[in-house]
Design an enzyme around this catalytic site. Structure first.
Site, short mmCIF file in Angstrom:
data_model
loop_
_atom_site.label_atom_id
_atom_site.label_comp_id
_atom_site.label_asym_id
_atom_site.label_seq_id
_atom_site.Cartn_x
_atom_site.Cartn_y
_atom_site.Cartn_z
CB ILE A 1 -1.05 0.09 1.20
CG1 ILE A 1 -0.27 0.04 2.58
CG2 ILE A 1 -2.08 -1.09 0.94
CD1 ILE A 1 -1.15 -0.17 3.78
CB SER B 1 7.28 2.20 -1.13
OG SER B 1 7.12 3.04 -2.52
N GLY B 2 8.81 4.29 0.63
CA GLY B 2 9.24 5.48 0.94
C GLY B 2 10.85 5.11 1.44
N GLY B 3 11.74 6.16 1.66
CA GLY B 3 13.01 6.18 1.71
C GLY B 3 13.33 5.00 2.81
CB VAL C 1 3.60 0.57 4.07
CG1 VAL C 1 2.45 0.51 4.79
CG2 VAL C 1 4.48 1.72 4.59
CE LYS D 1 8.22 3.26 7.12
NZ LYS D 1 8.13 4.62 7.27
CG ASP E 1 9.19 13.26 5.16
OD1 ASP E 1 9.34 14.21 4.20
OD2 ASP E 1 9.08 12.14 4.69
#
Length: 694
Positions: free
Chosen positions: A15, A17-19, A23, A38, A131
């Site tokens: 569902i 994604s990131g650095g 997820v 996560k 962030d």
């Protein structure tokens, strides 16, 4: 990883994604619930710094207990994979919901205040988010704001002392780009020491984008975006109350000492501005000046809610019943329009129209428990105006499917069948719910042929239909209802958005009809009492839209004057339960604001060219531009009553020309500009008045 199992978690789908990881939606087989996982990818888990940051996120969220911050359940490791289990928030990110022109003020405050409160709560625990951006703010399906992704959070006991941190990156299919740079404070973009005021700046960027639909700092490369953050002033805000614009300007100050010194200060400021705006004290929107020679108004409908109230009756004869409202209970609260309630025969459920799915559908809700259920999710067009059959087995409704008409479906869902052909009427912006005969053997719907209006009564066994002409001269007919003894129809004569509507009674036996109201006020949503001796309707006879009772004789003759039953509620549609002990009504209001748009020589204007001049949750109906082009006069119910207002043509402060309980409409400037003509009910009749501006 979809399809795999980590410990006792079955991974269902990716569902996000990131650095700092990916997820997934997963099933917790031990507790039988859905969670978010996560996961730190193995290639990142090899880095001690990445593992440390991953653990820091878990500790940061675990230290927080706030309804607008995602909840952490556990930090785990299985098969060498590090992951965090989190509350699964079903909804959309702010980035997905953000309108091109920015949020309406009501929605902006509904999001911005809990957002700033969540950031303030994190700061109280010594946690900087670092962030904040629309992608990390989720609006759940229930409308709750959730701040997520604390992957870059900094946990410190003293927010004034912070280490440097390089700009973060996010992965995309095209490669590595500066994904969070547009929301960084100047000190963060330069890798300087930061404190809570850096989050205030980032929050200011988010709020600016929510209000205007665009970011305050831009550029086609990361270097130019960074340069804009460090050097440029944001473009002037051309909408919203002036104090809101000033608050955002302070949040975006380059020097931290010139910003609000805490997120709590921002939250308190937003609350104060919202309260003043709601009360009508804020009358001066910001407006950029540009020449115009064409004016448009935008008309929308605010969110409506259904409310159920108990009704107590005064002892005595049935015809002398007097309603008393007790214990109101709000039944629905979705963002959008909810209207046209109808009771199930047992009084336990409500069917109603709602656009919460993205298009109007028929929804059913138990009045005491459970979530609403969409009964027409199979069709993406317009379904509205339901009515329950007397035995509770079926729902009738109007739909534009199959050319338009009245349809019937099972009350528990399924295929719909057309019973009466009825196209959408251009003369009316509203629709009518089909009406069932008392025994459920017939269905009645309003139709129009050759400009004439009829009730078409169709037996459900498909025998020959019959028609009854509907009298009146209003260009449309609305809100048809059938009495429970089958003897009478009530309906409204006139287009739905007109303010002078007339309520009629029509005898089913011979088509004889007579007017119930005088046609000077707005009248909607008639319904009959159980014994047919009272007719209830919603009207603005005394200003706001409220419920009235008109007693009827045995032959339908009016007995006495109408009786007001509520004061100041602002109803749209209302209907008594079959046993007469409860009332369901929708509550809301029409909203229209003034806009201006240039007439361009080389192309047609688009919404990007339009500029909003008023920012009220109120109805502006009619307006006029003075001969010299310098002033606007219009009628609005912005203070709760329909009055006349004047403002500069380029936007600015509003001044009231009339006040009081009288209703005033449709102002027109005199050629000299020193008088305004308008019509009003102040004498008890619709008459034209002239007001000298001195």
């Amino acid at each position: 990883m979809v399809g795999q199992t980590l410990a006792h978690y079955k991974i269902r789908e990716k569902i996000g994604s990131g650095g700092m990881g990916e997820v997934y939606r997963a099933e917790d087989t031990k507790l039988d619930r859905e969670v978010a996982l996560k996961v730190l990818p193995p290639e990142l888990a090899e880095s001690e710094e990445r593992r440390s940051r991953f653990q820091r996120e878990a500790k940061a969220i675990a230290a927080l207990n706030h309804p607008n911050i995602v909840q952490i359940y556990s930090v785990e490791e299985a098969d060498g994979i590090h992951f965090i289990t989190l509350e699964l928030v079903k909804g959309k990110t702010l980035a997905e919901l953000l309108p091109e022109q920015g949020f309406p003020l009501r929605e902006l405050f509904d999001i911005a205040i809990p957002l700033s409160d969540a950031v303030a709560a994190a700061h109280r625990q010594g946690i900087l988010h670092r962030d904040l951006k629309p992608q990390n703010i989720i609006v759940s399906d229930e409308g709750r704001i959730k701040v997520v992704d604390f992957g870059l959070a900094k946990w410190t006991s003293t927010l004034g002392e912070e280490g440097s941190e390089l700009p973060t990156v996010e992965k995309t299919t095209a490669g590595v780009i500066m994904g969070t740079l547009p929301y960084m404070s100047p000190e963060q973009a330069e890798a300087k020491s930061i404190d809570a005021r850096s989050d205030v700046f980032s929050m200011g960027v988010v709020l600016y984008e929510m209000l205007t639909g665009r970011r305050p700092f831009g550029g086609d490369t990361p270097a130019r975006v960074q340069a804009s953050i460090l050097r440029d002033e944001p473009p002037a805000i051309a909408r919203g109350p002036e104090p809101l614009g000033k608050l955002l300007e302070k949040c975006l100050a380059k020097e931290p000492s010139r910003r609000p010194q805490s997120a709590l200060e921002v939250r308190n400021g937003l609350e104060a501005i919202r309260d003043d705006w709601r009360s009508g004290e804020l009358q001066a929107p910001i407006g950029a000046g540009s020449s115009v020679n064409r004016w448009w108004s935008a008309l929308v409908l605010t969110a409506l809610v259904l409310v159920v109230l108990g009704i107590a009756f005064r002892p005595g004869r049935d015809a002398d019943q007097v309603l008393r409202f007790v214990n109101p209970v709000q039944v629905t609260s979705a963002m959008g329009v909810e209207d046209d309630p109808t009771w199930s025969p047992d009084g336990g459920q409500l069917a109603y129209s709602s656009d919460r799915s993205g298009n109007p559908d028929i929804w059913v809700k138990h009045v005491e428990r459970g979530e609403p259920v969409n009964r027409t999710a199979d069709y993406e067009g317009l379904d509205c105006c339901p009515s329950w059959s007397p035995d509770g087995s079926e729902l009738g409704f109007w739909s534009d499917r199959d050319g338009g008409g009245y349809f019937v479906m099972s009350a528990v869902g399924g295929a719909a069948r057309k019973v009466i052909n009825a196209k959408r009427l251009r003369e009316s912006s509203h629709f009518n719910a089909p009406q069932w005969s008392p025994d459920g053997s017939e269905l009645a719907g309003m139709i129009v042929e050759d400009g004439k209006f009829f009730l078409e009564i169709q037996p459900t066994d498909r025998r020959q239909a019959r028609r009854i002409p509907l009298p009146g001269a209003g260009g449309a007919r609305n809100d048809v209802t059938w009495s429970r003894d089958g003897r009478w129809f009530a309906f409204v004569d006139g287009g739905y958005f007109r303010d002078n509507l007339q309520l009629w009674l029509l005898r089913q036996e011979d088509g004889a009809a007579f007017a119930v109201t005088d046609g000077l006020t707005r009248v909607l949503s008639p319904s009959f009492s159980r014994d047919g001796r009272s007719l209830y309707y919603v009207s603005n006879r005394t200003g706001s839209m409220d419920l009235w009772q008109q007693k009827l004789g045995a032959d339908g003759v009016l007995e006495g004057d109408p009786i007001p039953l509520t004061v100041g509620i602002g109803m749209r549609s209302a209907v008594l339960s079959p046993d007469g002990t409860k009332l369901a009504y929708s509550k809301g209001r029409l909203v229209a604001n003034l806009w201006r748009v240039p007439v361009l020589e080389n192309r047609s204007a688009v919404w990007a060219d339009a500029e909003q001049l008023t920012f009220d949750e109120a109805l502006v109906e009619f307006f006029d531009v003075s001969t010299d082009g310098r002033r606007l006069v219009f009628n609005s119910d912005r203070t709760g009553n329909m009055d006349l207002w004047v403002m500069p043509a380029e936007g600015g402060a509003l001044s009231a020309l009339t006040s009081g309980p009288e209703l005033d409409w449709h102002p027109q400037w005199s050629p000299s500009g020193d008088e305004v003509a308008f019509y009003s009910l102040r004498s008890g009749r619709r008459e034209i008045h002239v007001l000298p501006l001195d």
